[in-house]
Scaffold this active site. Structure first.
Site, mmCIF file in Angstrom:
data_model
loop_
_atom_site.group_PDB
_atom_site.id
_atom_site.type_symbol
_atom_site.label_atom_id
_atom_site.label_comp_id
_atom_site.label_asym_id
_atom_site.label_seq_id
_atom_site.Cartn_x
_atom_site.Cartn_y
_atom_site.Cartn_z
ATOM 1 N N GLY A 58 -18.448 -2.046 -0.730
ATOM 2 C CA GLY A 58 -18.453 -2.128 -2.189
ATOM 3 C C GLY A 58 -17.719 -1.010 -2.881
ATOM 4 N N ARG A 59 -16.609 -0.562 -2.294
ATOM 5 C CA ARG A 59 -15.852 0.568 -2.845
ATOM 6 C C ARG A 59 -16.777 1.769 -3.063
ATOM 7 N NH1 ARG A 59 -13.377 -4.034 -5.303
ATOM 8 N NH2 ARG A 59 -11.239 -4.226 -4.530
ATOM 9 N N HIS B 178 0.017 -12.115 0.994
ATOM 10 C CA HIS B 178 -0.907 -11.225 0.285
ATOM 11 C C HIS B 178 -1.554 -11.907 -0.920
ATOM 12 C CE1 HIS B 178 -1.561 -6.658 -0.588
ATOM 13 N NE2 HIS B 178 -2.653 -7.350 -0.767
ATOM 14 N N LEU C 119 -22.061 1.002 -1.752
ATOM 15 C CA LEU C 119 -23.050 0.758 -0.705
ATOM 16 C C LEU C 119 -23.074 1.890 0.317
ATOM 17 C CD1 LEU C 119 -22.140 -3.015 -0.195
ATOM 18 C CD2 LEU C 119 -24.079 -2.101 -1.500
ATOM 19 N N THR C 120 -22.881 3.101 -0.139
ATOM 20 C CA THR C 120 -22.909 4.269 0.735
ATOM 21 C C THR C 120 -23.905 5.289 0.195
ATOM 22 O OG1 THR C 120 -21.235 5.630 -0.390
ATOM 23 C CG2 THR C 120 -20.423 3.910 1.103
ATOM 24 N N PRO D 218 -15.898 -3.711 2.319
ATOM 25 C CA PRO D 218 -17.222 -4.121 2.825
ATOM 26 C C PRO D 218 -18.358 -3.194 2.434
ATOM 27 C CG PRO D 218 -15.966 -3.101 4.582
ATOM 28 C CD PRO D 218 -15.035 -3.225 3.414
ATOM 29 N N TYR E 287 0.844 -1.192 0.000
ATOM 30 C CA TYR E 287 0.000 0.000 0.000
ATOM 31 C C TYR E 287 0.880 1.243 0.000
ATOM 32 C CZ TYR E 287 -3.701 -3.279 1.462
ATOM 33 O OH TYR E 287 -4.583 -4.331 1.551
#
Length: 329
Positions: free
Chosen positions: A205-206, A123, A209-210, A203, A56
């Site tokens: 859905g990128r 990973h 789901l917001t 979690p 990352y």
């Protein structure tokens, strides 16, 4: 926040952890000070599991976590997970050989500024090596006092069973959400049977789901999303149209869509640990709230009715992005 155990023999951690890929520029620009504030807020909210990787930001995420720990001093208040095993070599994108993992682990310990890592993942699995041999390597890191436990990211249930026969596997990380339910075809069940925590990344859905899903402008900031089938037209418009029902349902419940998505995951089993990531404190508070929701069977049925299995348009990865994860159905 509610708590749950990380693996058979691991510590109790908050029912919602934090995915530290967002401390880098993966989904858009991130500042160091902003990232350090996010870690402050995680501690205040009880999100005590921090999940990162040496990949990352090419070590930037680990370095920022190390900076935060150094500023705080004293005992580490988080359970920290990191990963190794991906390379920059296109001819061998995954390397799980003992010498390579040892080198990567030592570098992660240095960047994090700790003597021992709580959870160390492979990973991506190296197809050139038997998973039994890789498990022996990881068990050796425990004996050497460099890690407390280990796991794998994006492996099949059959691979988990083979590894577990050598040594208990504390966690398997996989994408799991209301928009990606692939793990229900064996991984959720196998993890529960073996006492392995299923660490659910992406979690929400990128952001699908917001209440504030990605726009064309924000997608343009992320090379990953630009090439992801669910965020390319016509799939993006179709997905936004379908999940409008979910946003309406969350409003009926009096919570944010992100909180409801997290709450649904937490209710899929005591061995499920969502790790949402964000660069914004307000969104962090939304996902943390999902860890304290109490949903009835009727609530869960209403959620499934709003977003039934298979509702998402487009694959979760492009052909290129599928390089590494194991498919098992």
């Amino acid at each position: 926040m509610k708590q749950r155990k990380l693996g058979q023999h691991g510590p109790l951690v908050g029912a919602v952890g934090y995915g530290a890929m967002s401390l880098t520029d993966f989904y858009g620009p991130a500042t160091d000070e902003g990232s350090l504030r996010i870690l402050d807020e995680c501690l205040d909210l009880g999100m005590t599991h921090i999940d990162t990787s040496n990949r990352y930001g090419s070590g930037r995420s680990e370095t920022l976590i190390g900076t935060w720990l150094k500023r705080r001093r004293g005992a580490t208040p988080f359970s920290i997970a990191t990963k190794g095993g991906i390379t920059a070599n296109p001819d061998r994108p995954q390397n799980n050989e003992a010498n390579y993992l040892q080198q990567e682990l030592d570098a992660s310990l240095t960047r994090l500024g700790v003597e021992m890592i709580d959870l160390y993942y492979v990973h991506r699995r190296d197809p050139a090596l038997d998973i039994e041999a890789v498990t022996e390597t990881l068990a050796g890191f425990i004996k050497a006092g460099k890690i407390k436990s280990f796991g794998f990211s994006e492996i099949a249930p059959t691979s988990l069973r083979r590894a577990h026969a050598i040594h208990p596997v504390a966690a398997v990380q996989s994408e799991y959400s209301l928009s990606t339910r692939y793990p229900e075809l064996g991984l959720v069940q196998t993890c529960a049977e073996l006492g392995t925590t299923l660490v659910a990344f992406s979690p929400v859905g990128r952001a699908l789901l917001t209440d504030r899903p990605h726009t064309a402008a924000s997608i343009a900031e992320s090379p990953f999303l630009q090439g992801n089938p669910r965020f390319m037209e016509p799939n993006l418009s179709a997905n936004l149209e379908v999940n409008a029902r979910f946003r309406t349902l969350a409003a009926d419940f009096g919570v944010s869509a992100a909180a409801l998505a997290i709450g649904w995951l937490v209710h899929q089993g005591d061995h499920i640990l969502p790790i949402p990531g964000t660069r914004h404190v307000a969104h962090l508070r939304e996902v943390a709230a999902g860890g304290n929701l109490n949903l009835t069977q009727d609530d869960l049925a209403r959620i499934d009715a709003a977003l039934p299995v298979g509702w998402a348009h487009g694959d979760r990865y492009s052909v290129a992005q599928w390089n590494g994860p194991e498919k098992y159905c």
